[in-house]
Write a protein that holds these residues in place. Structure first.
Motif, PDB file in Angstrom:
ATOM      1  N   ALA A  62       0.758  -1.444   0.064  1.00 43.47           N
ATOM      2  CA  ALA A  62       0.012   0.079  -0.150  1.00 43.47           C
ATOM      3  C   ALA A  62       0.813   1.378  -0.165  1.00 43.47           C
ATOM      4  N   LYS A  63       1.778   1.202   0.684  1.00 47.74           N
ATOM      5  CA  LYS A  63       2.771   2.324   0.765  1.00 47.74           C
ATOM      6  C   LYS A  63       3.477   2.469  -0.364  1.00 47.74           C
ATOM      7  N   ALA A  64       3.829   1.488  -1.271  1.00 44.80           N
ATOM      8  CA  ALA A  64       4.703   1.468  -2.133  1.00 44.80           C
ATOM      9  C   ALA A  64       3.821   1.861  -3.233  1.00 44.80           C
ATOM     10  N   GLY A  65       2.388   1.599  -3.350  1.00 45.59           N
ATOM     11  CA  GLY A  65       1.409   1.960  -4.335  1.00 45.59           C
ATOM     12  C   GLY A  65       1.199   3.254  -4.333  1.00 45.59           C
ATOM     13  N   ASN A  66       1.454   4.075  -3.292  1.00 45.25           N
ATOM     14  CA  ASN A  66       1.400   5.503  -3.289  1.00 45.25           C
ATOM     15  C   ASN A  66       2.104   6.067  -4.369  1.00 45.25           C
ATOM     16  N   ALA A  67       3.304   5.543  -4.573  1.00 49.23           N
ATOM     17  CA  ALA A  67       4.169   6.090  -5.409  1.00 49.23           C
ATOM     18  C   ALA A  67       3.917   5.757  -6.900  1.00 49.23           C
ATOM     19  N   ALA A  68       2.819   4.972  -7.177  1.00 48.67           N
ATOM     20  CA  ALA A  68       2.235   4.570  -8.518  1.00 48.67           C
ATOM     21  C   ALA A  68       0.945   5.395  -8.415  1.00 48.67           C
ATOM     22  N   SER A  69       0.442   6.309  -7.475  1.00 48.08           N
ATOM     23  CA  SER A  69      -0.821   6.764  -7.503  1.00 48.08           C
ATOM     24  C   SER A  69      -1.873   5.787  -7.761  1.00 48.08           C
ATOM     25  N   VAL A  70      -1.939   4.706  -6.769  1.00 45.06           N
ATOM     26  CA  VAL A  70      -2.882   3.676  -6.670  1.00 45.06           C
ATOM     27  C   VAL A  70      -3.262   3.551  -5.235  1.00 45.06           C
ATOM     28  N   ASP A  71      -4.694   3.802  -5.048  1.00 43.26           N
ATOM     29  CA  ASP A  71      -5.267   3.846  -3.793  1.00 43.26           C
ATOM     30  C   ASP A  71      -4.777   2.571  -2.935  1.00 43.26           C
ATOM     31  N   GLY A  72      -4.470   2.880  -1.757  1.00 47.27           N
ATOM     32  CA  GLY A  72      -3.747   1.541  -0.907  1.00 47.27           C
ATOM     33  C   GLY A  72      -4.879   0.441  -0.876  1.00 47.27           C
ATOM     34  N   ARG A  73      -6.245   0.644  -0.778  1.00 46.33           N
ATOM     35  CA  ARG A  73      -6.984  -0.164  -0.686  1.00 46.33           C
ATOM     36  C   ARG A  73      -7.148  -1.193  -1.849  1.00 46.33           C
ATOM     37  N   ALA A  74      -6.991  -0.642  -3.186  1.00 50.11           N
ATOM     38  CA  ALA A  74      -6.739  -1.281  -4.288  1.00 50.11           C
ATOM     39  C   ALA A  74      -5.507  -2.170  -4.457  1.00 50.11           C
ATOM     40  N   THR A  75      -4.408  -1.704  -3.985  1.00 49.83           N
ATOM     41  CA  THR A  75      -3.114  -2.225  -3.971  1.00 49.83           C
ATOM     42  C   THR A  75      -3.158  -3.415  -3.296  1.00 49.83           C
ATOM     43  N   GLN A  76      -3.793  -3.361  -1.758  1.00 47.48           N
ATOM     44  CA  GLN A  76      -3.854  -4.591  -1.048  1.00 47.48           C
ATOM     45  C   GLN A  76      -4.657  -5.501  -1.670  1.00 47.48           C
ATOM     46  N   PHE A  77      -5.937  -5.264  -2.013  1.00 53.56           N
ATOM     47  CA  PHE A  77      -6.779  -6.130  -2.901  1.00 53.56           C
ATOM     48  C   PHE A  77      -6.118  -7.070  -3.672  1.00 53.56           C
ATOM     49  N   LEU A  78      -5.261  -6.140  -4.743  1.00 46.35           N
ATOM     50  CA  LEU A  78      -4.558  -6.734  -5.857  1.00 46.35           C
ATOM     51  C   LEU A  78      -3.507  -7.966  -5.238  1.00 46.35           C
ATOM     52  N   CYS A  79      -2.863  -7.574  -3.870  1.00 47.59           N
ATOM     53  CA  CYS A  79      -2.191  -8.371  -3.466  1.00 47.59           C
ATOM     54  C   CYS A  79      -2.414  -9.842  -3.423  1.00 47.59           C
ATOM     55  N   PHE A  80      -3.745 -10.127  -2.922  1.00 53.78           N
ATOM     56  CA  PHE A  80      -4.478 -11.128  -2.818  1.00 53.78           C
ATOM     57  C   PHE A  80      -4.757 -11.913  -4.136  1.00 53.78           C
ATOM     58  N   VAL A  81      -5.399 -11.022  -5.050  1.00 58.72           N
ATOM     59  CA  VAL A  81      -5.846 -11.414  -6.327  1.00 58.72           C
ATOM     60  C   VAL A  81      -4.355 -12.216  -7.084  1.00 58.72           C
ATOM     61  N   CYS A  82      -3.398 -11.634  -7.044  1.00 59.10           N
ATOM     62  CA  CYS A  82      -1.990 -12.149  -7.598  1.00 59.10           C
ATOM     63  C   CYS A  82      -1.714 -13.517  -6.762  1.00 59.10           C
ATOM     64  N   ALA A  83      -1.885 -13.333  -5.325  1.00 54.05           N
ATOM     65  CA  ALA A  83      -1.931 -14.533  -4.604  1.00 54.05           C
ATOM     66  C   ALA A  83      -2.505 -15.864  -4.577  1.00 54.05           C
ATOM     67  N   GLY A  84      -3.706 -15.602  -5.181  1.00 55.73           N
ATOM     68  CA  GLY A  84      -4.705 -16.555  -5.481  1.00 55.73           C
ATOM     69  C   GLY A  84      -4.130 -17.620  -6.514  1.00 55.73           C
ATOM     70  N   LYS A  85      -3.246 -17.042  -7.495  1.00 55.70           N
ATOM     71  CA  LYS A  85      -2.580 -18.010  -8.430  1.00 55.70           C
ATOM     72  C   LYS A  85      -1.931 -19.123  -7.712  1.00 55.70           C
ATOM     73  N   HIS A  86      -1.142 -18.829  -6.762  1.00 54.85           N
ATOM     74  CA  HIS A  86      -0.278 -19.871  -6.079  1.00 54.85           C
ATOM     75  C   HIS A  86      -1.407 -20.734  -4.908  1.00 54.85           C
ATOM     76  N   LEU A  87      -2.225 -19.960  -4.608  1.00 53.87           N
ATOM     77  CA  LEU A  87      -3.276 -20.831  -3.540  1.00 53.87           C
ATOM     78  C   LEU A  87      -3.826 -21.994  -4.084  1.00 53.87           C
ATOM     79  N   ARG A  88      -4.122 -21.673  -5.600  1.00 49.51           N
ATOM     80  CA  ARG A  88      -4.644 -22.844  -6.333  1.00 49.51           C
ATOM     81  C   ARG A  88      -3.692 -24.020  -6.227  1.00 49.51           C
ATOM     82  N   VAL A  89      -2.571 -23.816  -6.498  1.00 52.63           N
ATOM     83  CA  VAL A  89      -1.303 -24.649  -6.636  1.00 52.63           C
ATOM     84  C   VAL A  89      -1.308 -25.464  -5.450  1.00 52.63           C
ATOM     85  N   MET A  90      -1.485 -24.681  -3.840  1.00 51.79           N
ATOM     86  CA  MET A  90      -1.534 -25.388  -2.782  1.00 51.79           C
ATOM     87  C   MET A  90      -2.632 -26.178  -2.568  1.00 51.79           C
TER      88      MET A  90
END
Length: 308
Positions: A62-90
């Protein structure tokens, strides 16, 4: 990863506007060295070890997302969307059924919609909530969510249906996502499916053929009996439990779950668009308080036996 995100949000039937915003935000994050490095670090660790420090991940992202002009809530959400790819592998590595994976991943959509209703942002304002699902501690099975826990409802030793509970006894902590009507039929279907799941994959939660479920929720607030209709879904849901403890919450921290706004102390300002909202607003306007409750439910694979 971008192609995965496109397929994921299509599979989960996200609104077109949400899809557009999330993909645009992802592109901004990946174009920014600071945010891209955070995503690469934690997602790579997750893929290698099946675990990562998600709490740290979402804060730094979220902090790094500020540098990209992305709302922290969207950045945090995308963390888990991306992690979902490996969760399926698990899930595949652990031999867990993929239908439970797909059910579990629906939780992201629920939180996405809550965030938009509350704040007008496509993201999540409770991203830390997702962590349990991504370390295989929480599963959505049908209408309800089931999380690994130990006995907590009575805050001490307790015996129910012949099962002796101590603070160390494995039980299932039940959660009710905001995914639509909470009908008794959907509850019973979920319990039946969950029993089979835990009996096969996590039998430590089955005690002499009985699955002990505990729940702490605003839905189990005892005073609902005073102002909600007897045949309402919430009252029927409550009737499945032995409510062992309830309390009042002067701050009404769960107000947003009913009204999609935070409690400001003024009942007259609350929306009255649904029967539940009108009942709650009238209750509060009468000088009454909201609250929560702890309940216990015991299921034997076919029936809720604590209420027989």
């Amino acid at each position: 990863m971008r192609e995965y995100i496109i397929n994921f949000i299509k599979m989960q039937d996200y609104p077109a506007e949400a899809s557009e915003h999330l993909l645009s935000d992802y592109d901004k994050l990946m174009a920014c060295d600071e945010s891209r490095l955070v995503f690469d670090k934690y997602l790579s660790e997750y893929e290698e070890y099946d675990r990562t420090n998600f709490g740290e991940f979402i804060v730094l992202a979220a902090k790094a997302g500020n540098a990209a002009s992305v709302d922290g809530r969207a950045t945090q959400f995308l963390c888990f969307v991306c992690a979902g790819k490996h969760l399926r592998v698990m899930y595949e590595k652990n031999g867990l059924p993929l239908d439970v994976y797909y059910d579990t991943m629906r939780d992201l959509r629920y939180k996405l919609m809550e965030c938009y209703k509350m704040h007008g942002v496509w993201g999540s304002f409770v991203a830390s909530w997702f962590c349990g699902a991504f370390v295989l501690d929480r599963f959505e099975i049908g209408r309800l969510q089931y999380e690994f826990s130990t006995h907590f409802a009575t805050q001490g030793n307790h015996t129910v249906c012949g099962v002796e509970l101590t603070p160390e006894t494995p039980v299932i902590n039940l959660h009710i996502p905001s995914s639509g009507p909470l009908t008794q039929e959907s509850v019973e279907d979920s319990l039946s499916r969950a029993y089979k799941f835990f009996e096969k994959y996590y039998p430590r939660f089955i005690h002499d053929g009985k699955m002990v479920i505990e729940c702490g929720s605003w839905l189990l607030f005892k005073d609902h009996e005073k102002f909600l209709p007897e045949k309402s879904n919430i009252r029927r849901f409550m009737d499945n439990f032995d409510i062992v403890h309830y309390w009042y919450d002067d701050n009404f921290g769960d107000c947003w779950r009913v009204f999609n706004v935070d409690w400001n102390g003024d009942a007259s300002s609350l929306p009255r668009d649904t029967g539940l909202q009108r009942a709650y607003a009238d209750w509060l306007a009468g000088g009454n308080r909201a609250g929560e409750g702890h309940g216990i439910l015991v299921y034997d694979g076919k029936n809720i036996i604590n209420k027989q």
